[in-house]
Design a protein around this motif. Structure first.
Motif, PDB file in Angstrom:
ATOM      1  N   ASN A  29       0.828  -1.208   0.000  1.00 56.79           N
ATOM      2  CA  ASN A  29       0.000   0.000   0.000  1.00 56.79           C
ATOM      3  C   ASN A  29       0.864   1.261   0.000  1.00 56.79           C
ATOM      4  N   PHE A  30       1.974   1.196  -0.751  1.00 57.05           N
ATOM      5  CA  PHE A  30       2.883   2.342  -0.859  1.00 57.05           C
ATOM      6  C   PHE A  30       3.122   2.610  -2.345  1.00 57.05           C
ATOM      7  N   PRO A  31       2.515   3.685  -2.878  1.00 59.68           N
ATOM      8  CA  PRO A  31       2.600   3.946  -4.333  1.00 59.68           C
ATOM      9  C   PRO A  31       3.922   4.569  -4.752  1.00 59.68           C
ATOM     10  N   HIS A  32       4.206   4.487  -6.045  1.00 64.50           N
ATOM     11  CA  HIS A  32       5.360   5.145  -6.673  1.00 64.50           C
ATOM     12  C   HIS A  32       6.699   4.675  -6.101  1.00 64.50           C
ATOM     13  N   CYS A  33       6.757   3.448  -5.612  1.00 66.12           N
ATOM     14  CA  CYS A  33       7.997   2.936  -5.018  1.00 66.12           C
ATOM     15  C   CYS A  33       8.733   2.060  -6.038  1.00 66.12           C
ATOM     16  N   LEU A  34       9.976   2.429  -6.323  1.00 67.88           N
ATOM     17  CA  LEU A  34      10.789   1.695  -7.293  1.00 67.88           C
ATOM     18  C   LEU A  34      11.662   0.635  -6.651  1.00 67.88           C
ATOM     19  N   PRO A 111       7.117  11.928 -13.045  1.00 71.19           N
ATOM     20  CA  PRO A 111       6.160  12.205 -11.955  1.00 71.19           C
ATOM     21  C   PRO A 111       4.729  12.242 -12.473  1.00 71.19           C
ATOM     22  N   ARG A 112       3.823  11.741 -11.645  1.00 69.15           N
ATOM     23  CA  ARG A 112       2.409  11.721 -12.015  1.00 69.15           C
ATOM     24  C   ARG A 112       1.565  11.732 -10.740  1.00 69.15           C
ATOM     25  N   PRO A 113       0.288  12.062 -10.823  1.00 70.16           N
ATOM     26  CA  PRO A 113      -0.571  12.034  -9.630  1.00 70.16           C
ATOM     27  C   PRO A 113      -0.700  10.617  -9.083  1.00 70.16           C
ATOM     28  N   LEU A 114      -0.917  10.518  -7.776  1.00 69.33           N
ATOM     29  CA  LEU A 114      -1.088   9.213  -7.156  1.00 69.33           C
ATOM     30  C   LEU A 114      -2.419   8.581  -7.531  1.00 69.33           C
ATOM     31  N   HIS A 115      -3.374   9.408  -7.893  1.00 73.46           N
ATOM     32  CA  HIS A 115      -4.718   8.917  -8.231  1.00 73.46           C
ATOM     33  C   HIS A 115      -5.296   9.812  -9.312  1.00 73.46           C
ATOM     34  N   GLU A 116      -6.181   9.267 -10.104  1.00 72.83           N
ATOM     35  CA  GLU A 116      -6.750  10.027 -11.229  1.00 72.83           C
ATOM     36  C   GLU A 116      -7.540  11.247 -10.764  1.00 72.83           C
ATOM     37  N   ASN A 117      -8.006  11.222  -9.502  1.00 72.40           N
ATOM     38  CA  ASN A 117      -8.772  12.351  -8.978  1.00 72.40           C
ATOM     39  C   ASN A 117      -7.878  13.421  -8.336  1.00 72.40           C
ATOM     40  N   LEU A 118      -6.567  13.155  -8.273  1.00 71.92           N
ATOM     41  CA  LEU A 118      -5.620  14.119  -7.714  1.00 71.92           C
ATOM     42  C   LEU A 118      -4.865  14.803  -8.841  1.00 71.92           C
ATOM     43  N   HIS A 119      -4.329  15.974  -8.533  1.00 77.03           N
ATOM     44  CA  HIS A 119      -3.669  16.753  -9.580  1.00 77.03           C
ATOM     45  C   HIS A 119      -2.172  16.925  -9.350  1.00 77.03           C
ATOM     46  N   GLU A 120      -1.724  16.858  -8.112  1.00 82.61           N
ATOM     47  CA  GLU A 120      -0.307  17.073  -7.829  1.00 82.61           C
ATOM     48  C   GLU A 120       0.524  15.899  -8.342  1.00 82.61           C
ATOM     49  N   GLU A 121       1.546  16.202  -9.124  1.00 84.93           N
ATOM     50  CA  GLU A 121       2.408  15.167  -9.677  1.00 84.93           C
ATOM     51  C   GLU A 121       3.543  14.860  -8.702  1.00 84.93           C
ATOM     52  N   LEU A 122       3.703  13.584  -8.370  1.00 87.07           N
ATOM     53  CA  LEU A 122       4.723  13.154  -7.418  1.00 87.07           C
ATOM     54  C   LEU A 122       5.688  12.183  -8.096  1.00 87.07           C
ATOM     55  N   PRO A 123       6.971  12.243  -7.731  1.00 85.73           N
ATOM     56  CA  PRO A 123       7.975  11.405  -8.406  1.00 85.73           C
ATOM     57  C   PRO A 123       7.925   9.961  -7.931  1.00 85.73           C
ATOM     58  N   PHE A 124       8.524   9.079  -8.686  1.00 85.67           N
ATOM     59  CA  PHE A 124       8.752   7.700  -8.268  1.00 85.67           C
ATOM     60  C   PHE A 124      10.049   7.675  -7.454  1.00 85.67           C
ATOM     61  N   ILE A 125      10.060   6.903  -6.366  1.00 87.23           N
ATOM     62  CA  ILE A 125      11.156   7.019  -5.406  1.00 87.23           C
ATOM     63  C   ILE A 125      11.607   5.638  -4.884  1.00 87.23           C
ATOM     64  N   LEU A 126      12.726   5.642  -4.165  1.00 88.04           N
ATOM     65  CA  LEU A 126      13.173   4.515  -3.360  1.00 88.04           C
ATOM     66  C   LEU A 126      12.771   4.772  -1.920  1.00 88.04           C
ATOM     67  N   VAL A 127      12.735   3.715  -1.107  1.00 84.39           N
ATOM     68  CA  VAL A 127      12.496   3.886   0.328  1.00 84.39           C
ATOM     69  C   VAL A 127      13.663   3.287   1.096  1.00 84.39           C
ATOM     70  N   GLY A 128      14.071   3.979   2.168  1.00 84.93           N
ATOM     71  CA  GLY A 128      15.174   3.513   2.992  1.00 84.93           C
ATOM     72  C   GLY A 128      14.944   3.860   4.451  1.00 84.93           C
ATOM     73  N   ASP A 129      15.884   3.482   5.305  1.00 87.12           N
ATOM     74  CA  ASP A 129      15.749   3.777   6.732  1.00 87.12           C
ATOM     75  C   ASP A 129      16.411   5.113   7.066  1.00 87.12           C
ATOM     76  N   GLU A 130      16.568   5.365   8.378  1.00 91.11           N
ATOM     77  CA  GLU A 130      17.092   6.658   8.827  1.00 91.11           C
ATOM     78  C   GLU A 130      18.550   6.879   8.445  1.00 91.11           C
ATOM     79  N   GLY A 131      19.238   5.831   7.995  1.00 90.28           N
ATOM     80  CA  GLY A 131      20.632   5.970   7.603  1.00 90.28           C
ATOM     81  C   GLY A 131      20.831   6.643   6.259  1.00 90.28           C
TER      82      GLY A 131
END
Length: 211
Positions: A29-34, A111-131
């Motif tokens: 349940n985490f969108p735009h994650c590469l 970058p694209r919106p997370l949902h078709e009903n949203l307008h703000e374009e957000l990039p695709f990203i990696l996820v990591g810890d506090e390091g």
């Protein structure tokens, strides 16, 4: 290293990255994650005349396996030649993967919106810890203990996506239990062994021998 070329080839089309992102959105349940990124210390015996270069903050000798993993626990990218004393953020920053994702040569979706009903374009990203640092290509958890509800929910969602790289390391170590102790080989040979182990794990996961 023919097997490594075959089984650890970086995605090179926008469609392949979109498939990875869809997997994270569906399973975590985490969108735009590469990919989920983390480093693992591979314990070794002290190399001769190495000084403190391989001595890590956990107070044993190691080299670092830096990895990016998808939501099927498959290694997308690995770097296995960094000294144990180096921190994860520095190793990632100096990697060819980080260079490619920043110069636009990986064909990452725009970058694209997370949902078709949203307008703000957000990039695709990696996820990591506090390091790892917070950048336009990488998200890390909010720090601190006094977080509001929105930040706690974000950290929970991010941890669900990030756990795939931790689980991938667990699969690797439990398949080849020698990784649980110091590898009694010279550093170059130990690095080749870890590369081979990861290629074999990727091959088995592609055949769904684990999941």
């Amino acid at each position: 290293m023919t097997l490594k070329t075959d089984f650890l080839k970086l995605p090179d089309t926008e469609r392949e990255w979109e498939d990875i992102a869809s997997g994270f959105e569906r399973k975590a349940n985490f969108p735009h994650c590469l990919g989920a990124v983390d480093g693992k210390h591979i314990r070794i015996l002290k190399p001769a005349k190495s000084g403190s270069m391989f001595f890590n903050y956990k107070e044993y000798y190691s080299f670092v396996l830096m990895a990016v993993v998808d939501s099927a626990y498959r290694f997308i990218f690995i770097s296995v030649d960094s000294y144990g004393k180096e921190c994860d953020s520095t190793i990632l920053k100096d990697s060819t993967f980080w260079l490619k994702i920043n110069d636009g040569t990986l064909n990452v979706p725009k970058p694209r919106p997370l949902h078709e009903n949203l307008h703000e374009e957000l990039p695709f990203i990696l996820v990591g810890d506090e390091g790892f640092p917070l950048t336009s290509n990488l998200l890390r958890p909010y720090g601190g203990t006094h977080l509001n509800t929105d930040k706690k929910i974000f950290n929970y969602r991010l941890s669900r996506a990030r756990r795939y790289v931790e689980c991938a390391f667990g699969i690797l170590a439990n398949k080849w239990r020698i990784i649980h102790r110091a590898i009694d080989l010279n550093v170059d040979t130990a690095i080749q062994v870890i590369n081979l182990y990861i290629v074999q794990i990727r091959h088995l996961l592609n055949k769904r021998h684990f999941i």
